[in-house]
Design an enzyme around this catalytic site. Structure first.
Site, PDB file in Angstrom:
ATOM      1  N   ASP A  33     -17.061  52.567   1.908  1.00 23.11           N
ATOM      2  CA  ASP A  33     -15.619  52.763   1.711  1.00 23.11           C
ATOM      3  C   ASP A  33     -15.298  54.230   1.998  1.00 23.11           C
ATOM      4  O   ASP A  33     -16.064  55.122   1.615  1.00 23.11           O
ATOM      5  CB  ASP A  33     -15.235  52.411   0.264  1.00 23.11           C
ATOM      6  CG  ASP A  33     -13.753  52.153   0.101  1.00 23.11           C
ATOM      7  OD1 ASP A  33     -13.372  51.043  -0.314  1.00 23.11           O
ATOM      8  OD2 ASP A  33     -12.950  53.072   0.388  1.00 23.11           O
ATOM      9  N   THR A  36      -9.691  55.873   0.784  1.00 28.29           N
ATOM     10  CA  THR A  36      -8.306  56.250   1.081  1.00 28.29           C
ATOM     11  C   THR A  36      -7.554  56.267  -0.249  1.00 28.29           C
ATOM     12  O   THR A  36      -8.145  56.054  -1.308  1.00 28.29           O
ATOM     13  CB  THR A  36      -7.647  55.192   1.992  1.00 28.29           C
ATOM     14  OG1 THR A  36      -7.530  53.967   1.241  1.00 28.29           O
ATOM     15  CG2 THR A  36      -8.450  54.954   3.262  1.00 28.29           C
ATOM     16  N   ASP A  59     -16.127  56.067   6.888  1.00 29.55           N
ATOM     17  CA  ASP A  59     -14.941  55.479   7.500  1.00 29.55           C
ATOM     18  C   ASP A  59     -15.402  54.447   8.525  1.00 29.55           C
ATOM     19  O   ASP A  59     -16.237  54.767   9.386  1.00 29.55           O
ATOM     20  CB  ASP A  59     -14.157  56.614   8.187  1.00 29.55           C
ATOM     21  CG  ASP A  59     -12.791  56.164   8.685  1.00 29.55           C
ATOM     22  OD1 ASP A  59     -12.692  55.033   9.210  1.00 29.55           O
ATOM     23  OD2 ASP A  59     -11.843  56.946   8.558  1.00 29.55           O
ATOM     24  N   THR A 125      -5.989  37.314   6.496  1.00 31.17           N
ATOM     25  CA  THR A 125      -4.821  37.057   5.648  1.00 31.17           C
ATOM     26  C   THR A 125      -3.964  35.924   6.224  1.00 31.17           C
ATOM     27  O   THR A 125      -3.922  35.733   7.446  1.00 31.17           O
ATOM     28  CB  THR A 125      -3.963  38.330   5.526  1.00 31.17           C
ATOM     29  OG1 THR A 125      -2.720  37.998   4.905  1.00 31.17           O
ATOM     30  CG2 THR A 125      -3.659  38.947   6.886  1.00 31.17           C
ATOM     31  N   ASP A 126      -3.242  35.244   5.333  1.00 33.50           N
ATOM     32  CA  ASP A 126      -2.330  34.181   5.808  1.00 33.50           C
ATOM     33  C   ASP A 126      -1.127  34.759   6.556  1.00 33.50           C
ATOM     34  O   ASP A 126      -0.398  34.021   7.235  1.00 33.50           O
ATOM     35  CB  ASP A 126      -1.863  33.315   4.630  1.00 33.50           C
ATOM     36  CG  ASP A 126      -1.067  34.068   3.570  1.00 33.50           C
ATOM     37  OD1 ASP A 126      -0.932  35.303   3.675  1.00 33.50           O
ATOM     38  OD2 ASP A 126      -0.585  33.417   2.623  1.00 33.50           O
ATOM     39  N   GLU A 127      -0.926  36.087   6.463  1.00 28.99           N
ATOM     40  CA  GLU A 127       0.238  36.676   7.140  1.00 28.99           C
ATOM     41  C   GLU A 127       0.143  36.564   8.657  1.00 28.99           C
ATOM     42  O   GLU A 127       1.127  36.762   9.363  1.00 28.99           O
ATOM     43  CB  GLU A 127       0.420  38.149   6.737  1.00 28.99           C
ATOM     44  CG  GLU A 127       0.683  38.293   5.259  1.00 28.99           C
ATOM     45  CD  GLU A 127       1.355  39.587   4.865  1.00 28.99           C
ATOM     46  OE1 GLU A 127       1.844  40.324   5.733  1.00 28.99           O
ATOM     47  OE2 GLU A 127       1.386  39.854   3.646  1.00 28.99           O
ATOM     48  N   TYR A 153       1.376  45.527   9.916  1.00 32.83           N
ATOM     49  CA  TYR A 153       0.171  45.124   9.172  1.00 32.83           C
ATOM     50  C   TYR A 153      -0.322  43.769   9.670  1.00 32.83           C
ATOM     51  O   TYR A 153      -1.501  43.622  10.035  1.00 32.83           O
ATOM     52  CB  TYR A 153       0.473  45.055   7.666  1.00 32.83           C
ATOM     53  CG  TYR A 153      -0.575  44.281   6.892  1.00 32.83           C
ATOM     54  CD1 TYR A 153      -1.857  44.789   6.708  1.00 32.83           C
ATOM     55  CD2 TYR A 153      -0.292  43.008   6.364  1.00 32.83           C
ATOM     56  CE1 TYR A 153      -2.837  44.064   6.027  1.00 32.83           C
ATOM     57  CE2 TYR A 153      -1.259  42.279   5.684  1.00 32.83           C
ATOM     58  CZ  TYR A 153      -2.522  42.815   5.515  1.00 32.83           C
ATOM     59  OH  TYR A 153      -3.487  42.090   4.856  1.00 32.83           O
ATOM     60  N   LYS A 157      -3.862  42.703  11.640  1.00 33.93           N
ATOM     61  CA  LYS A 157      -4.834  41.735  11.111  1.00 33.93           C
ATOM     62  C   LYS A 157      -5.021  40.579  12.105  1.00 33.93           C
ATOM     63  O   LYS A 157      -6.133  40.068  12.277  1.00 33.93           O
ATOM     64  CB  LYS A 157      -4.374  41.200   9.753  1.00 33.93           C
ATOM     65  CG  LYS A 157      -4.395  42.226   8.624  1.00 33.93           C
ATOM     66  CD  LYS A 157      -5.780  42.713   8.240  1.00 33.93           C
ATOM     67  CE  LYS A 157      -6.601  41.695   7.494  1.00 33.93           C
ATOM     68  NZ  LYS A 157      -7.903  42.245   7.049  1.00 33.93           N
ATOM     69  N   LEU A 193       3.311  43.834  -5.604  1.00 33.59           N
ATOM     70  CA  LEU A 193       4.340  43.277  -6.492  1.00 33.59           C
ATOM     71  C   LEU A 193       3.912  43.150  -7.960  1.00 33.59           C
ATOM     72  O   LEU A 193       4.566  43.716  -8.850  1.00 33.59           O
ATOM     73  CB  LEU A 193       4.801  41.899  -5.977  1.00 33.59           C
ATOM     74  CG  LEU A 193       5.906  41.274  -6.841  1.00 33.59           C
ATOM     75  CD1 LEU A 193       7.245  41.953  -6.608  1.00 33.59           C
ATOM     76  CD2 LEU A 193       6.042  39.776  -6.564  1.00 33.59           C
ATOM     77  N   ARG A 217       5.824  33.489  -2.184  1.00 27.77           N
ATOM     78  CA  ARG A 217       4.422  33.789  -1.901  1.00 27.77           C
ATOM     79  C   ARG A 217       3.572  32.759  -2.633  1.00 27.77           C
ATOM     80  O   ARG A 217       3.999  32.170  -3.633  1.00 27.77           O
ATOM     81  CB  ARG A 217       4.062  35.217  -2.358  1.00 27.77           C
ATOM     82  CG  ARG A 217       4.819  36.331  -1.618  1.00 27.77           C
ATOM     83  CD  ARG A 217       4.401  36.386  -0.171  1.00 27.77           C
ATOM     84  NE  ARG A 217       5.038  37.440   0.610  1.00 27.77           N
ATOM     85  CZ  ARG A 217       6.145  37.293   1.339  1.00 27.77           C
ATOM     86  NH1 ARG A 217       6.789  36.137   1.342  1.00 27.77           N
ATOM     87  NH2 ARG A 217       6.615  38.281   2.074  1.00 27.77           N
TER      88      ARG A 217
END
Ligand code: NAD
Ligand code: DAU
Length: 343
Positions: A33, A36, A59, A125-127, A153, A157, A193, A217
């Protein structure tokens, strides 16, 4: 099993590391990691001395550093959680999202090819499926849907997922991808959130709801996500994508109201603010494939999960208060100094 877990100082990567150390006593975890703003060494404090755990600050876009780690450690498995993960930040400054989420994934896959890992798992991700309309509750995201993206974003992805599948087809890299819905639980950074609303409610600050608050969501308790990834590593088929979600759709407003109700705080704290640019309306995962092929089902229902999460934030006030005050940065500078000397 020797696993490189990237992004292990973040929310899901740390929960996955705890899960693996607890459930696979033979697993050795090498955490990579770069720390950040979203990485927090305090999160890993309790396992720093664990004999099967080692932390390396690096990184994932640093090709030389990553190659050196892979050559020295010779992992058989890589699980890539490292990413810039916050949609609002990607709208403000997309560049770092492209660098970490796309180039970082490429660097890790090149090192995986060179050293011959048995499995490269990409945490997706589902996005990447875009969004669904609010008035079509019959529609769900399935693995064969075309990729599309609303934010820098999600575009980064989706690009990473395409690259992962290209490395599988072109070079035969043994890959799997999982695409999960929204996670919640312990150690989530208080810009997202649920932890943001808990922290603000506890401090009697306004709870900023974007637009009308009607966006939906599909929420999953983080431990259920970790167990699903573990199953994909053990039984998932190479070159396959697995959606992860528990049919738990909630509007943002209902999430915020639930938090206020559990904490006994007034709804007058809710404050409607400008909408997010390009705001996705609804996410909803169809988890049929992972259920049928791997036997995965969610175990923590939302009513229990949200109570456990709120309790965790109440019991670990210093964890998130240090983040809000910026003190955790000093903490990891100090901690990292100590760890660095040991390497
Ligand atoms: P997070 O922001 O809490 O943690 C990200 C971690 O990655 C941090 O520890 C950070 O220091 C590290 N990192 C960032 N850039 C790095 C770099 N260049 N090199 C090395 N480390 C770096 O994120 P999260 O919510 O835990 O998400 C983890 C992964 O899961 C991401 O890939 C995200 O896209 C995906 N995901 C998240 C959710 C969710 O609801 N949070 C849902 C589905 C998928
Ligand atoms: O679906 C998976 C994705 O879930 C992950 O890939 C992302 O890494 C993760 O951040 C999350 O993305 P979202 O944009 O859905 O999560 P966020 O917590 O930022 O926002 C959830 C919803 O709440 C979204 O509709 C925006 C809204 N929101 C968010 C914040 C931070 C508000 O109304 N007010 C807020 O202050």
């Amino acid at each position: 099993m020797k696993i490189i877990v990237t992004g292990a100082a973040g929310f899901i990567g740390s929960n996955f590391t705890f899960y693996m150390l607890e459930n696979h006593p033979d697993a050795e975890i090498i955490a990579v990691d770069s720390l950040t703003y979203a990485g927090n060494l305090a999160t890993l404090e309790l396992i720093m001395e664990h004999p099967n755990f080692r932390f390396i600050r690096a990184d994932i876009t640093d090709r030389d550093a990553i190659r050196k780690i892979f050559r020295e450690e010779e992992p058989d498995t890589v699980v890539n959680f490292a990413a810039e993960s916050h949609v609002d930040r990607s709208i403000e400054d997309p560049g770092i999202f492209l660098r970490t989420n796309i180039i970082g994934t490429q660097v890790l896959m090149d090192a995986s090819r060179e050293t011959g890992v048995a499995r490269f798992h990409q945490v997706g991700t589902d996005e990447v499926y875009g969004d669904l309309p609010l008035d079509r509750p019959d529609l769900f995201f399935t693995e064969d849907m075309p990729l599309t993206a609303s934010s820098p974003y999600s575009a980064s992805k989706a690009s990473a997922d395409l690259l992962v599948m290209a490395y599988h087809r072109t070079y035969g890299l043994p890959v799997t991808i999982s695409r999960c819905s929204n996670n919640y639980g312990p150690y989530q950074f208080p810009e997202k959130l649920i932890p943001l609303m808990i922290a603000n409610a506890l401090e009697d600050k306004p709870l900023p709801v974007y637009g009308t608050g009607e966006n939906v969501r599909d929420w999953l308790y983080v431990e259920d996500h970790c167990r699903a990834i573990d199953l994909v590593l053990q039984k998932g088929r190479e070159g396959e994508v697995y959606n992860i979600g528990g049919h738990n759709e909630r509007s943002n407003l209902s999430i915020v109201r639930t938090i206020l109700q559990i904490l006994g705080k007034p709804e007058s704290l809710i404050t409607y603010v400008s909408d997010r640019k390009g705001h996705d309306l609804r996410y909803a995962i169809d988890p049929e494939k992972i259920s049928r092929e791997l036997g995965w089902e969610p175990e923590t229902m939302f009513d229990e999960g949200i109570r456990k999460t709120i309790e965790w934030y109440l019991e670990h006030r210093s964890w998130w208060e240090n983040i809000l005050s910026g003190d955790y940065m000093n903490y990891y500078q100090k901690m990292y100094g100590e760890i660095h000397q040991e390497l």
